[in-house]
Design a protein around this motif. Sequence first.
Motif, PDB file in Angstrom:
ATOM      1  N   LYS A  33       0.668  -0.745  -0.471  1.00 17.56           N
ATOM      2  CA  LYS A  33       0.426   0.408   0.448  1.00 17.56           C
ATOM      3  C   LYS A  33       0.575   1.226   0.014  1.00 17.56           C
ATOM      4  O   LYS A  33       2.109   1.566   0.088  1.00 17.56           O
ATOM      5  CB  LYS A  33      -0.670   0.423   1.725  1.00 17.56           C
ATOM      6  N   THR A  34       0.300   2.440  -0.151  1.00 15.98           N
ATOM      7  CA  THR A  34       1.693   3.487  -0.451  1.00 15.98           C
ATOM      8  C   THR A  34       0.501   4.483   0.169  1.00 15.98           C
ATOM      9  O   THR A  34       0.917   5.783   0.575  1.00 15.98           O
ATOM     10  CB  THR A  34       1.363   4.436  -2.389  1.00 15.98           C
ATOM     11  N   ASP A  35      -0.951   4.242   1.026  1.00 15.12           N
ATOM     12  CA  ASP A  35      -1.565   5.491   1.737  1.00 15.12           C
ATOM     13  C   ASP A  35      -1.777   5.162   3.134  1.00 15.12           C
ATOM     14  O   ASP A  35      -3.156   5.161   3.417  1.00 15.12           O
ATOM     15  CB  ASP A  35      -2.860   5.431   0.976  1.00 15.12           C
ATOM     16  N   GLY A  36      -0.861   4.730   3.380  1.00 16.06           N
ATOM     17  CA  GLY A  36      -1.561   3.751   4.659  1.00 16.06           C
ATOM     18  C   GLY A  36      -2.355   2.895   5.382  1.00 16.06           C
ATOM     19  O   GLY A  36      -2.394   2.281   4.238  1.00 16.06           O
ATOM     20  N   ILE A  37      -2.357   2.472   6.110  1.00 12.23           N
ATOM     21  CA  ILE A  37      -2.795   0.936   6.767  1.00 12.23           C
ATOM     22  C   ILE A  37      -4.103   0.899   6.522  1.00 12.23           C
ATOM     23  O   ILE A  37      -5.035   0.064   6.028  1.00 12.23           O
ATOM     24  CB  ILE A  37      -2.858   0.684   8.102  1.00 12.23           C
ATOM     25  N   ASP A  38      -4.626   2.265   6.151  1.00 14.42           N
ATOM     26  CA  ASP A  38      -6.240   2.258   5.355  1.00 14.42           C
ATOM     27  C   ASP A  38      -6.617   2.009   3.933  1.00 14.42           C
ATOM     28  O   ASP A  38      -7.695   2.826   3.501  1.00 14.42           O
ATOM     29  CB  ASP A  38      -7.408   3.182   5.625  1.00 14.42           C
ATOM     30  N   GLY A  39      -4.908   3.099   3.776  1.00 16.73           N
ATOM     31  CA  GLY A  39      -5.026   3.213   1.974  1.00 16.73           C
ATOM     32  C   GLY A  39      -5.542   1.621   0.544  1.00 16.73           C
ATOM     33  O   GLY A  39      -5.398   0.122   1.331  1.00 16.73           O
ATOM     34  N   ASP A  40      -5.346   1.907  -0.346  1.00 13.79           N
ATOM     35  CA  ASP A  40      -6.193   0.610  -0.781  1.00 13.79           C
ATOM     36  C   ASP A  40      -5.167  -0.719  -1.491  1.00 13.79           C
ATOM     37  O   ASP A  40      -4.000   0.371  -1.715  1.00 13.79           O
ATOM     38  CB  ASP A  40      -6.582   1.285  -2.294  1.00 13.79           C
ATOM     39  N   PRO A  41      -4.992  -1.917  -1.495  1.00 12.80           N
ATOM     40  CA  PRO A  41      -4.092  -2.408  -1.661  1.00 12.80           C
ATOM     41  C   PRO A  41      -3.298  -1.864  -3.504  1.00 12.80           C
ATOM     42  O   PRO A  41      -4.551  -2.161  -4.050  1.00 12.80           O
ATOM     43  CB  PRO A  41      -4.559  -3.744  -1.809  1.00 12.80           C
ATOM     44  N   TYR A  42      -2.690  -2.477  -3.386  1.00 13.06           N
ATOM     45  CA  TYR A  42      -1.534  -1.974  -5.063  1.00 13.06           C
ATOM     46  C   TYR A  42      -1.042  -2.981  -5.083  1.00 13.06           C
ATOM     47  O   TYR A  42      -0.777  -4.193  -6.651  1.00 13.06           O
ATOM     48  CB  TYR A  42      -0.308  -0.849  -5.046  1.00 13.06           C
ATOM     49  N   ALA A  43      -0.868  -4.706  -4.871  1.00 12.40           N
ATOM     50  CA  ALA A  43      -0.551  -5.469  -4.748  1.00 12.40           C
ATOM     51  C   ALA A  43      -0.242  -6.768  -3.148  1.00 12.40           C
ATOM     52  O   ALA A  43      -0.572  -6.054  -2.182  1.00 12.40           O
ATOM     53  CB  ALA A  43       1.101  -5.825  -5.020  1.00 12.40           C
ATOM     54  N   PHE A  44      -0.432  -7.863  -3.733  1.00 15.16           N
ATOM     55  CA  PHE A  44      -0.872  -8.750  -2.810  1.00 15.16           C
ATOM     56  C   PHE A  44       0.084 -10.376  -2.715  1.00 15.16           C
ATOM     57  O   PHE A  44      -0.293 -10.358  -4.048  1.00 15.16           O
ATOM     58  CB  PHE A  44      -1.937  -8.871  -1.751  1.00 15.16           C
ATOM     59  N   LEU A  45       0.017 -10.748  -1.321  1.00 12.42           N
ATOM     60  CA  LEU A  45       0.979 -12.260  -1.574  1.00 12.42           C
ATOM     61  C   LEU A  45       0.578 -12.874  -0.353  1.00 12.42           C
ATOM     62  O   LEU A  45       0.928 -12.082   0.473  1.00 12.42           O
ATOM     63  CB  LEU A  45       2.028 -12.431  -1.843  1.00 12.42           C
ATOM     64  N   THR A  46      -0.287 -13.893   0.081  1.00 11.76           N
ATOM     65  CA  THR A  46      -0.186 -15.061   1.248  1.00 11.76           C
ATOM     66  C   THR A  46      -1.084 -15.695   0.569  1.00 11.76           C
ATOM     67  O   THR A  46      -0.973 -16.531  -0.509  1.00 11.76           O
ATOM     68  CB  THR A  46      -1.611 -14.197   1.392  1.00 11.76           C
ATOM     69  N   VAL A  47      -0.886 -16.768   1.657  1.00  9.64           N
ATOM     70  CA  VAL A  47      -0.559 -18.101   2.051  1.00  9.64           C
ATOM     71  C   VAL A  47      -2.303 -18.789   2.833  1.00  9.64           C
ATOM     72  O   VAL A  47      -2.240 -17.961   3.886  1.00  9.64           O
ATOM     73  CB  VAL A  47      -0.116 -19.361   1.726  1.00  9.64           C
ATOM     74  N   VAL A  48      -2.812 -19.822   2.202  1.00 14.93           N
ATOM     75  CA  VAL A  48      -4.415 -19.705   3.471  1.00 14.93           C
ATOM     76  C   VAL A  48      -4.477 -21.661   3.343  1.00 14.93           C
ATOM     77  O   VAL A  48      -3.968 -22.512   1.530  1.00 14.93           O
ATOM     78  CB  VAL A  48      -5.575 -19.579   2.271  1.00 14.93           C
ATOM     79  N   ASN A  49      -3.795 -21.804   4.378  1.00 12.34           N
ATOM     80  CA  ASN A  49      -4.261 -23.660   4.524  1.00 12.34           C
ATOM     81  C   ASN A  49      -5.707 -24.523   4.018  1.00 12.34           C
ATOM     82  O   ASN A  49      -6.419 -23.788   4.925  1.00 12.34           O
ATOM     83  CB  ASN A  49      -3.441 -24.183   5.586  1.00 12.34           C
ATOM     84  N   LEU A  50      -5.512 -24.643   3.193  1.00  4.86           N
ATOM     85  CA  LEU A  50      -7.197 -25.058   2.542  1.00  4.86           C
ATOM     86  C   LEU A  50      -7.471 -26.309   3.591  1.00  4.86           C
ATOM     87  O   LEU A  50      -8.797 -26.634   4.007  1.00  4.86           O
ATOM     88  CB  LEU A  50      -6.832 -25.971   1.244  1.00  4.86           C
ATOM     89  N   ASN A  51      -6.358 -27.221   3.820  1.00  5.30           N
ATOM     90  CA  ASN A  51      -6.909 -28.062   4.652  1.00  5.30           C
ATOM     91  C   ASN A  51      -7.419 -28.017   6.286  1.00  5.30           C
ATOM     92  O   ASN A  51      -9.103 -28.348   6.672  1.00  5.30           O
ATOM     93  CB  ASN A  51      -5.353 -28.980   5.051  1.00  5.30           C
ATOM     94  N   ALA A  52      -7.129 -26.388   7.069  1.00  9.45           N
ATOM     95  CA  ALA A  52      -7.055 -26.247   8.099  1.00  9.45           C
ATOM     96  C   ALA A  52      -8.244 -25.495   8.174  1.00  9.45           C
ATOM     97  O   ALA A  52      -9.171 -24.973   8.986  1.00  9.45           O
ATOM     98  CB  ALA A  52      -5.808 -25.165   8.281  1.00  9.45           C
ATOM     99  N   CYS A  53      -8.823 -24.577   6.967  1.00 11.05           N
ATOM    100  CA  CYS A  53      -9.655 -24.018   6.792  1.00 11.05           C
ATOM    101  C   CYS A  53     -10.937 -24.699   6.061  1.00 11.05           C
ATOM    102  O   CYS A  53     -11.447 -23.816   5.242  1.00 11.05           O
ATOM    103  CB  CYS A  53      -9.603 -23.211   6.415  1.00 11.05           C
ATOM    104  N   TRP A  54     -10.859 -25.825   6.252  1.00  9.54           N
ATOM    105  CA  TRP A  54     -12.311 -27.208   4.913  1.00  9.54           C
ATOM    106  C   TRP A  54     -12.966 -26.480   5.479  1.00  9.54           C
ATOM    107  O   TRP A  54     -13.935 -26.159   4.307  1.00  9.54           O
ATOM    108  CB  TRP A  54     -11.750 -28.068   4.934  1.00  9.54           C
ATOM    109  N   ASP A  55     -13.488 -26.082   6.610  1.00  8.70           N
ATOM    110  CA  ASP A  55     -14.736 -25.911   6.886  1.00  8.70           C
ATOM    111  C   ASP A  55     -15.766 -24.772   6.825  1.00  8.70           C
ATOM    112  O   ASP A  55     -17.078 -23.870   7.213  1.00  8.70           O
ATOM    113  CB  ASP A  55     -15.584 -26.766   7.927  1.00  8.70           C
ATOM    114  N   HIS A  56     -14.494 -23.526   6.532  1.00  6.62           N
ATOM    115  CA  HIS A  56     -15.172 -21.998   6.178  1.00  6.62           C
ATOM    116  C   HIS A  56     -15.875 -21.629   5.137  1.00  6.62           C
ATOM    117  O   HIS A  56     -14.928 -22.450   3.929  1.00  6.62           O
ATOM    118  CB  HIS A  56     -12.961 -21.404   6.799  1.00  6.62           C
ATOM    119  N   PRO A  57     -16.510 -20.740   4.985  1.00  2.00           N
ATOM    120  CA  PRO A  57     -17.377 -21.452   4.033  1.00  2.00           C
ATOM    121  C   PRO A  57     -16.863 -20.565   2.521  1.00  2.00           C
ATOM    122  O   PRO A  57     -16.978 -21.179   1.302  1.00  2.00           O
ATOM    123  CB  PRO A  57     -18.163 -20.252   4.766  1.00  2.00           C
ATOM    124  N   ALA A  58     -15.768 -20.397   3.076  1.00  2.00           N
ATOM    125  CA  ALA A  58     -14.939 -19.268   1.417  1.00  2.00           C
ATOM    126  C   ALA A  58     -14.594 -20.235   1.298  1.00  2.00           C
ATOM    127  O   ALA A  58     -14.242 -20.418  -0.390  1.00  2.00           O
ATOM    128  CB  ALA A  58     -14.368 -17.916   2.231  1.00  2.00           C
TER     129      ALA A  58
END
Length: 237
Positions: A33-58
Motif C-alpha cells: 500500500k502507499t496510503d497507509g494501513i487504510d489505503g487501497d492495496p496495490y499488490a498482495f501475496l499470501t497463503v491459505v491452508n486449505l485443509n485447516a480452513c476446509w469448513d470455512h464457507p469461503a
Amino acid sequence: MLTQLFQSDSELVNVHDLAHLIVSQELPGTTVKTDGIDGDPYAFLTVVNLNACWDHPAISALSNYLLAKCEDDTTLLQILRPSRDPSSTSHIGLILSERLINMPIQVVPPLYRMLRDEMKTAIREDKPCLFSYYAMVSRTYHMPHEDGHVDSGAESGPPAKRPRATSNKHNPRFHSYHHEDDVWEELGQGSHHFRYTHHNPQEVDSFGAEVGGKLTLLSAEHFSTLVDVIQQRYSST
C-alpha cells in the motif's frame, strides 16, 4: 483485488468472505500500500491452508469451484481432493496473489522472498504452514483471432517483452497476465486452464481479449527454487 483475480466468478467463490479470512488469519502474507494501513492495496501475496480452513464457507466454496474446473484433469484432482480432509497428512497451501496492472514486476521478488521467510518462521512456531503442495490461481487471456494458431511455437519480439503462450488439448491459446505465473508453470506439477463460468466470449473479429483462469500445482520441495528463479529473473538489483 480478489475480484480482479476471479473476475465474473467472484460471487461464486465468495470473495468477500475470502478477503475477511485472509485479513484475519495469522499465516504469512504481505500487502503493498502507499496510503497507509487504510489505503487501497496495490499488490498482495499470501497463503491459505486449505485443509485447516476446509469448513470455512469461503474455502468450501472455492474448493468446490476449483474441483469442478479441474474435473477432467485426474492428476490435479488426485492432489487437490485431500485438501477437503482436515485429517490428511498432505496439506495444500493456496497461494493468492494479484497486483494492479501498472505495478512493475520488480515488486514481486520481495513479496515471494518475505513469504518464504515468514513460512519458515511459522513452521518453527507450529503454525499450519507445512505443506506438501502449493496451488495458485492466476489469470490468463486469450485473443480470439489466435484460435487458428494454437501451436506453441515462438512468437516474434524479445521474450521479456511478450507474454508466454501456452496451450492444451481442451483450450485455445492462452497468455499469462503476469510474468511470475510462467515460472509456476515451468516448475509446477501441472497446470489447468479454464474459462470462467460467467465468461463473456468475444467475437472472432473483436479487439477485446477473453479472460480465463489457470490453476497450477507446485510440489512444496520446489517452492524455494521458485522464489530463487523469480528473484533472479525479475529483481531490480
